[in-house]
Motif scaffolding. Structure first.
Motif, PDB file in Angstrom:
ATOM      1  N   ARG A  70      19.912 -11.777  22.473  1.00  0.00           N
ATOM      2  CA  ARG A  70      20.051 -13.210  22.671  1.00  0.00           C
ATOM      3  C   ARG A  70      21.509 -13.592  22.474  1.00  0.00           C
ATOM      4  NH1 ARG A  70      16.753 -17.212  18.981  1.00  0.00           N
ATOM      5  NH2 ARG A  70      18.265 -16.279  17.631  1.00  0.00           N
ATOM      6  N   HIS A  71      21.999 -14.470  23.349  1.00  0.00           N
ATOM      7  CA  HIS A  71      23.390 -14.906  23.255  1.00  0.00           C
ATOM      8  C   HIS A  71      23.450 -16.428  23.270  1.00  0.00           C
ATOM      9  CE1 HIS A  71      25.060 -10.893  23.853  1.00  0.00           C
ATOM     10  NE2 HIS A  71      24.035 -10.694  24.652  1.00  0.00           N
ATOM     11  N   ILE A  72      24.513 -16.940  22.669  1.00  0.00           N
ATOM     12  CA  ILE A  72      24.696 -18.395  22.601  1.00  0.00           C
ATOM     13  C   ILE A  72      24.881 -18.991  23.991  1.00  0.00           C
ATOM     14  CG2 ILE A  72      26.180 -20.245  21.684  1.00  0.00           C
ATOM     15  CD1 ILE A  72      24.696 -18.840  19.491  1.00  0.00           C
ATOM     16  N   GLY A  73      25.631 -18.300  24.860  1.00  0.00           N
ATOM     17  CA  GLY A  73      25.896 -18.835  26.190  1.00  0.00           C
ATOM     18  C   GLY A  73      25.911 -17.754  27.254  1.00  0.00           C
ATOM     19  N   THR A  74      25.964 -18.187  28.497  1.00  0.00           N
ATOM     20  CA  THR A  74      25.959 -17.268  29.630  1.00  0.00           C
ATOM     21  C   THR A  74      27.193 -16.377  29.632  1.00  0.00           C
ATOM     22  OG1 THR A  74      24.716 -18.893  30.894  1.00  0.00           O
ATOM     23  CG2 THR A  74      25.802 -17.156  32.146  1.00  0.00           C
ATOM     24  N   ASP A  75      28.373 -16.938  29.369  1.00  0.00           N
ATOM     25  CA  ASP A  75      29.595 -16.135  29.355  1.00  0.00           C
ATOM     26  C   ASP A  75      29.513 -15.016  28.323  1.00  0.00           C
ATOM     27  OD1 ASP A  75      30.733 -17.589  31.386  1.00  0.00           O
ATOM     28  OD2 ASP A  75      32.036 -18.779  30.078  1.00  0.00           O
ATOM     29  N   ALA A  76      29.023 -15.339  27.133  1.00  0.00           N
ATOM     30  CA  ALA A  76      28.896 -14.320  26.081  1.00  0.00           C
ATOM     31  C   ALA A  76      27.958 -13.199  26.529  1.00  0.00           C
ATOM     32  CB  ALA A  76      28.395 -14.947  24.786  1.00  0.00           C
ATOM     33  N   ALA A  77      26.867 -13.549  27.187  1.00  0.00           N
ATOM     34  CA  ALA A  77      25.917 -12.546  27.673  1.00  0.00           C
ATOM     35  C   ALA A  77      26.559 -11.655  28.726  1.00  0.00           C
ATOM     36  CB  ALA A  77      24.675 -13.229  28.240  1.00  0.00           C
ATOM     37  N   HIS A  78      27.313 -12.255  29.636  1.00  0.00           N
ATOM     38  CA  HIS A  78      27.974 -11.476  30.684  1.00  0.00           C
ATOM     39  C   HIS A  78      29.030 -10.546  30.097  1.00  0.00           C
ATOM     40  CE1 HIS A  78      26.905 -14.484  34.144  1.00  0.00           C
ATOM     41  NE2 HIS A  78      25.856 -13.948  33.568  1.00  0.00           N
ATOM     42  N   ILE A  79      29.800 -11.053  29.164  1.00  0.00           N
ATOM     43  CA  ILE A  79      30.849 -10.238  28.540  1.00  0.00           C
ATOM     44  C   ILE A  79      30.222  -9.089  27.762  1.00  0.00           C
ATOM     45  CG2 ILE A  79      32.655 -10.270  26.771  1.00  0.00           C
ATOM     46  CD1 ILE A  79      33.313 -13.159  27.838  1.00  0.00           C
ATOM     47  N   TYR A  80      29.186  -9.363  26.974  1.00  0.00           N
ATOM     48  CA  TYR A  80      28.497  -8.309  26.234  1.00  0.00           C
ATOM     49  C   TYR A  80      27.967  -7.255  27.206  1.00  0.00           C
ATOM     50  CZ  TYR A  80      24.939  -5.820  23.571  1.00  0.00           C
ATOM     51  OH  TYR A  80      24.181  -4.836  23.000  1.00  0.00           O
ATOM     52  N   GLY A  81      27.330  -7.702  28.283  1.00  0.00           N
ATOM     53  CA  GLY A  81      26.796  -6.767  29.276  1.00  0.00           C
ATOM     54  C   GLY A  81      27.873  -5.896  29.887  1.00  0.00           C
ATOM     55  N   GLY A  82      29.035  -6.480  30.132  1.00  0.00           N
ATOM     56  CA  GLY A  82      30.163  -5.708  30.670  1.00  0.00           C
ATOM     57  C   GLY A  82      30.630  -4.647  29.690  1.00  0.00           C
ATOM     58  N   PHE A  83      30.775  -5.025  28.422  1.00  0.00           N
ATOM     59  CA  PHE A  83      31.183  -4.046  27.409  1.00  0.00           C
ATOM     60  C   PHE A  83      30.128  -2.954  27.255  1.00  0.00           C
ATOM     61  CE2 PHE A  83      34.049  -7.423  25.644  1.00  0.00           C
ATOM     62  CZ  PHE A  83      35.231  -6.711  25.812  1.00  0.00           C
ATOM     63  N   LEU A  84      28.854  -3.347  27.259  1.00  0.00           N
ATOM     64  CA  LEU A  84      27.777  -2.381  27.119  1.00  0.00           C
ATOM     65  C   LEU A  84      27.772  -1.399  28.295  1.00  0.00           C
ATOM     66  CD1 LEU A  84      25.331  -1.334  25.590  1.00  0.00           C
ATOM     67  CD2 LEU A  84      23.952  -3.071  26.760  1.00  0.00           C
ATOM     68  N   ALA A  85      27.957  -1.905  29.506  1.00  0.00           N
ATOM     69  CA  ALA A  85      27.990  -1.037  30.685  1.00  0.00           C
ATOM     70  C   ALA A  85      29.139  -0.043  30.590  1.00  0.00           C
ATOM     71  CB  ALA A  85      28.114  -1.883  31.953  1.00  0.00           C
ATOM     72  N   HIS A  86      30.300  -0.513  30.219  1.00  0.00           N
ATOM     73  CA  HIS A  86      31.456   0.376  30.111  1.00  0.00           C
ATOM     74  C   HIS A  86      31.281   1.384  28.978  1.00  0.00           C
ATOM     75  CE1 HIS A  86      34.233  -1.001  33.200  1.00  0.00           C
ATOM     76  NE2 HIS A  86      33.621  -2.159  33.050  1.00  0.00           N
ATOM     77  N   LEU A  87      30.729   0.933  27.848  1.00  0.00           N
ATOM     78  CA  LEU A  87      30.510   1.843  26.721  1.00  0.00           C
ATOM     79  C   LEU A  87      29.527   2.947  27.092  1.00  0.00           C
ATOM     80  CD1 LEU A  87      30.814   2.689  23.738  1.00  0.00           C
ATOM     81  CD2 LEU A  87      28.922   1.114  23.234  1.00  0.00           C
ATOM     82  N   THR A  88      28.403   2.575  27.663  1.00  0.00           N
ATOM     83  CA  THR A  88      27.384   3.584  27.972  1.00  0.00           C
ATOM     84  C   THR A  88      27.872   4.534  29.071  1.00  0.00           C
ATOM     85  OG1 THR A  88      26.204   2.038  29.429  1.00  0.00           O
ATOM     86  CG2 THR A  88      25.441   2.203  27.141  1.00  0.00           C
ATOM     87  N   ALA A  89      28.600   4.031  30.056  1.00  0.00           N
ATOM     88  CA  ALA A  89      29.151   4.901  31.102  1.00  0.00           C
ATOM     89  C   ALA A  89      30.175   5.864  30.499  1.00  0.00           C
ATOM     90  CB  ALA A  89      29.784   4.064  32.211  1.00  0.00           C
ATOM     91  N   TRP A  90      31.019   5.355  29.601  1.00  0.00           N
ATOM     92  CA  TRP A  90      32.026   6.197  28.937  1.00  0.00           C
ATOM     93  C   TRP A  90      31.341   7.284  28.120  1.00  0.00           C
ATOM     94  CZ3 TRP A  90      33.336   7.021  23.741  1.00  0.00           C
ATOM     95  CH2 TRP A  90      34.577   7.622  23.506  1.00  0.00           C
ATOM     96  N   CYS A  91      30.307   6.916  27.376  1.00  0.00           N
ATOM     97  CA  CYS A  91      29.570   7.908  26.580  1.00  0.00           C
ATOM     98  C   CYS A  91      28.922   8.958  27.472  1.00  0.00           C
ATOM     99  CB  CYS A  91      28.516   7.227  25.712  1.00  0.00           C
ATOM    100  SG  CYS A  91      29.178   6.305  24.309  1.00  0.00           S
ATOM    101  N   GLU A  92      28.322   8.538  28.567  1.00  0.00           N
ATOM    102  CA  GLU A  92      27.712   9.485  29.503  1.00  0.00           C
ATOM    103  C   GLU A  92      28.768  10.442  30.055  1.00  0.00           C
ATOM    104  OE1 GLU A  92      24.569   9.992  30.135  1.00  0.00           O
ATOM    105  OE2 GLU A  92      23.619   8.167  29.386  1.00  0.00           O
ATOM    106  N   LEU A  93      29.912   9.917  30.443  1.00  0.00           N
ATOM    107  CA  LEU A  93      31.006  10.731  30.977  1.00  0.00           C
ATOM    108  C   LEU A  93      31.484  11.766  29.960  1.00  0.00           C
ATOM    109  CD1 LEU A  93      33.077  11.072  33.350  1.00  0.00           C
ATOM    110  CD2 LEU A  93      34.536   9.484  32.082  1.00  0.00           C
ATOM    111  N   LYS A  94      31.535  11.374  28.698  1.00  0.00           N
ATOM    112  CA  LYS A  94      32.036  12.240  27.622  1.00  0.00           C
ATOM    113  C   LYS A  94      30.924  13.071  26.968  1.00  0.00           C
ATOM    114  CE  LYS A  94      36.258  10.420  27.558  1.00  0.00           C
ATOM    115  NZ  LYS A  94      37.502  11.152  27.475  1.00  0.00           N
TER     116      LYS A  94
END
Length: 155
Positions: A70-94
């Motif tokens: 749950r996020h306070i606003g739409t921007d926070a949700a989008h930003i979190y999702g972006g960080f999560l996508a990059h983190l999980t892709a980076w972990c998969e790559l490594k």
């Protein structure tokens, strides 16, 4: 002992690491784009920073992150999702295992209360001997403490 990285994802990310020698280090990192930069720059900086952490630690064994539902606003949700996508892709790559930890689990482990306030989590981390500069660093330390104390939820 392998290095564990714990992250509180966001524009101001909290991080905590238990290095292979048992030393714990932590802090915050700011990923806000500059005035004349595009919104994607925050994610490029984040990936570069992850590479920097991995090189400095001479490898990362596992990554844990705060799993927000749950996020306070739409921007926070989008930003979190972006960080999560990059983190999980980076972990998969490594080939680094990663796991999200629910907010309530982290707070309950740190304070005994699943709906603890930011100040309660900060106080709990101070009681464990840490000196977090803000709630982001305190959250990362709480995630790391949970991971160490519970062996990442695997018993």
């Amino acid at each position: 002992m392998t290095t564990i990285l714990a992250l509180d994802l966001g524009t101001t990310a909290g991080w905590a690491m238990r290095l292979a020698d048992g030393v714990i280090v932590s802090g915050t990192m700011e990923f806000r784009p500059g005035r004349f930069e595009g919104g994607g720059i925050r994610f490029l900086r984040f990936r570069s920073w992850l590479d920097h952490l991995e090189a400095g630690a001479k490898g990362i064994g596992t990554v844990y992150f705060e799993e927000c539902r749950r996020h306070i606003g739409t921007d926070a949700a989008h930003i979190y999702g972006g960080f999560l996508a990059h983190l999980t892709a980076w972990c998969e790559l490594k080939h680094i295992p990663y796991q999200g930890v629910p907010v309530g689990t982290i707070k309950r482990h740190a304070t005994g209360k699943g709906n603890a306030s930011k100040d309660m989590v900060i106080s709990a981390m101070q009681a464990r001997g840490f000196n977090p500069e803000d709630d982001n660093e305190a959250d990362a330390l709480a995630i790391l403490s949970w991971a160490i104390d519970t062996e990442g939820g695997v018993r």
